[in-house]
Enzyme design. Structure first.
Site, PDB file in Angstrom:
ATOM      1  CD  GLU A  38      -2.970  -0.879   2.368  1.00  9.62           C
ATOM      2  OE1 GLU A  38      -2.834   0.057   3.172  1.00  9.62           O
ATOM      3  OE2 GLU A  38      -3.883  -1.712   2.466  1.00  9.62           O
ATOM      4  CD  GLU A  50      -3.130  -5.705   4.298  1.00  3.40           C
ATOM      5  OE1 GLU A  50      -3.900  -4.822   4.736  1.00  3.40           O
ATOM      6  OE2 GLU A  50      -1.897  -5.615   4.329  1.00  3.40           O
TER       7      GLU A  50
HETATM    8  C1  FCB Z   1      -3.905  -1.883   5.923  1.00  6.70           C
HETATM    9  C2  FCB Z   1      -2.456  -2.169   6.255  1.00  6.70           C
HETATM   10  C3  FCB Z   1      -2.274  -3.215   7.310  1.00  6.70           C
HETATM   11  C4  FCB Z   1      -3.303  -3.090   8.413  1.00  6.70           C
HETATM   12  C5  FCB Z   1      -4.687  -2.984   7.849  1.00  6.70           C
HETATM   13  C6  FCB Z   1      -5.784  -2.884   8.872  1.00  6.70           C
HETATM   14  O1  FCB Z   1      -4.043  -0.651   5.337  1.00  6.70           O
HETATM   15  O2  FCB Z   1      -1.788  -2.605   5.093  1.00  6.70           O
HETATM   16  O3  FCB Z   1      -0.964  -3.136   7.789  1.00  6.70           O
HETATM   17  O4  FCB Z   1      -2.986  -2.062   9.255  1.00  6.70           O
HETATM   18  O5  FCB Z   1      -4.766  -1.866   7.006  1.00  6.70           O
END
Ligand code: FCB
Length: 455
Positions: A177, A365
């Site tokens: 990210e 994620e």
């Molecule tokens: C994302 C991050 C990860 C975590 C989640 C909740 O943006 O990549 O490290 O903090 O959010």
């Protein structure tokens, strides 16, 4: 083919997703490892940042976190027990190169080698993120991501890691990210290193985009049969009114939050038409940069948590600057204050696919923080299970509508240090009792275990 509606979430089965679908869990070095100064590790920007007053909501640090540094065998066994076949983790740059470049810390490198071996022995595929936000403090002192020299520093780091682990690890993500760590770290300052500068944010954005290409090239040179991708958070921008002003505001935020980190690597340049202020990035573009920045990814990692509502700011002085707002009346709200909107995941997958630049997508994620309570040996978290079911239904809908989604990683295996929010929000499938470091699988973790056929 007409788009299908989402399949019923509670009736999903693993086989709906196909045999080649990768099921994994994700976490990141600073959020879980602890051992912040052990065995020759140098300080990272997150060590410095959390040790300053008032930066983290609950005043906590990642000094100990989940102690994954010592407990990785037990945690990897848990990944296996829950039925996941992949564990995504990241490398702490200063654990391996304490001052960022030069002298390698052998003990730090050995640690990651042991984690890889532990995964392989358990039948769990190691998926490595090269950089998940913990830059060596020594490099931050020299300007960090805003200094163009970071391209060479990063190239060295990726070289060290891939030469040591590339014989056993095939699946790599260059960054986690960029939007979050560049805008949090250099614009709003809520993340390390806490800088607030529009100019530095733009410089850092361009350098990270160039580093994507450098990282991919080094990985491919050092790793036979590599599978190289990267990850991006996608946040769909909505408006609650269909006016020209609203549309323009949403397009500007979208350019800064989503497109600036994706499109240059796709060979599409910077999206300056929708965000004229972004033209200033050209100050940092040199020579053949826009040719060298292009990457042909093996896969693209979509990370999704929520959508946001964009409004033009009504104050005359600020007119033209968009504002992000919430639509809380209409949605369930998580412990992070984020709205639960599963169809935004479908939208994000479709959006990346529509560029026509990547053949394979993975959700690297997705997950939720809800208030969890440990009662005896049990955490009942039906909202988290429902969240996963609803989002998986959207992944399947995208897949059935022709998006080549090939995997899904939960955030996260266990509760961990949630950056500026500290330890209060819990994202785990496993509860961590921090004072004792005891792990307790939550009901949602047990749901996955059953879903994945491991119960
Ligand atoms: C994302 C991050 C990860 C975590 C989640 C909740 O943006 O990549 O490290 O903090 O959010």
């Amino acid at each position: 083919m007409a788009p299908m509606t989402a399949p019923s979430p509670s009736e999903l089965t693993k086989s709906d997703f196909g045999d080649d679908f990768t099921w994994g869990v994700a976490h990141a070095s600073y959020q879980v490892e602890g051992a912040w100064d052990a065995d020759g590790k140098g300080p990272s920007i997150w060590d410095t940042f959390t040790h300053k007053p008032r930066k983290i909501k609950d005043g906590s640090t990642g000094d100990e976190a989940c102690d994954f540094y010592h407990r990785y065998p037990e945690d990897t066994a848990l990944v296996k027990e829950l039925g996941f076949e992949a564990q995504r983790f990241s490398i702490s740059w200063p654990r391996v190169l304490p001052t960022g470049t030069g002298q390698v810390n052998q003990k730090g490198l050995d640690f990651y080698s042991r984690v890889v071996d532990e995964c392989l022995a358990a039948g769990v595929e190691p998926w490595i993120t090269i950089y998940h936000w913990d830059l060596p403090e020594a490099l931050s002192q020299k300007g960090g991501w805003a200094n163009r020299d970071v391209i060479g520093w990063f190239e060295e780091f990726v070289g060290v890691i891939s030469e040591r682990l590339g014989d056993r690890v095939k699946d790599w993500m260059v960054f986690n990210e960029p939007c979050s760590f560049i805008q949090g770290g250099y614009l709003s300052g809520v993340h390390a290193p806490g800088v607030r500068s529009f100019a530095k944010m733009l410089a850092a954005s361009h350098h990270v985009n160039l580093c994507q290409a450098v990282g991919a090239r080094v990985l491919r040179a050092n790793v036979a049969d590599s599978n190289v991708g990267t990850t991006h958070i996608l946040t769909p921008m909505r408006t609650n009114r269909d006016s020209e002003r609203h549309r323009r505001a949403a397009a500007a935020i979208d350019a800064f939050a989503n497109r600036i980190f994706i499109e240059p690597n796709f060979g599409l340049g910077y999206p300056t038409e929708d965000a004229p202020l972004m033209q200033r990035v050209e100050r940092y573009v040199q020579g053949d940069d826009m040719r060298d920045i292009v990457v042909d990814w093996d896969f693209f990692g979509v990370q999704y948590y929520t959508r946001v509502l964009v409004k033009p700011v009504p104050i005359p002085l600020l007119r033209g600057i968009p504002w992000i707002s919430k639509d809380h009346k209409n949605y369930e709200i998580t412990a992070m204050g984020w709205e639960v909107q599963p169809d935004g995941l479908y939208e994000s997958l479709q959006r990346v696919h529509a560029y026509g630049k990547v053949d394979r997508l993975l959700v690297t994620e997705n997950g939720v923080a809800v208030p969890d309570h440990l009662v005896g040996d049990r955490v009942r978290d039906p909202r988290r299970t429902a969240f996963y079911q609803d989002h998986l239904a959207e992944v399947l809908r995208a897949k059935r509508d022709g998006v080549p989604v090939e995997g899904y990683f939960c955030w996260s295996l266990m509760d961990n240090f949630e950056w500026a929010a500290g330890y209060v929000p819990r994202f785990g499938l496993t509860y961590v009792d921090y004072p004792t470091q005891r792990r307790v699988v939550k009901d949602s973790g047990r749901w996955f275990q059953q879903f994945l056929g491991a119960a």
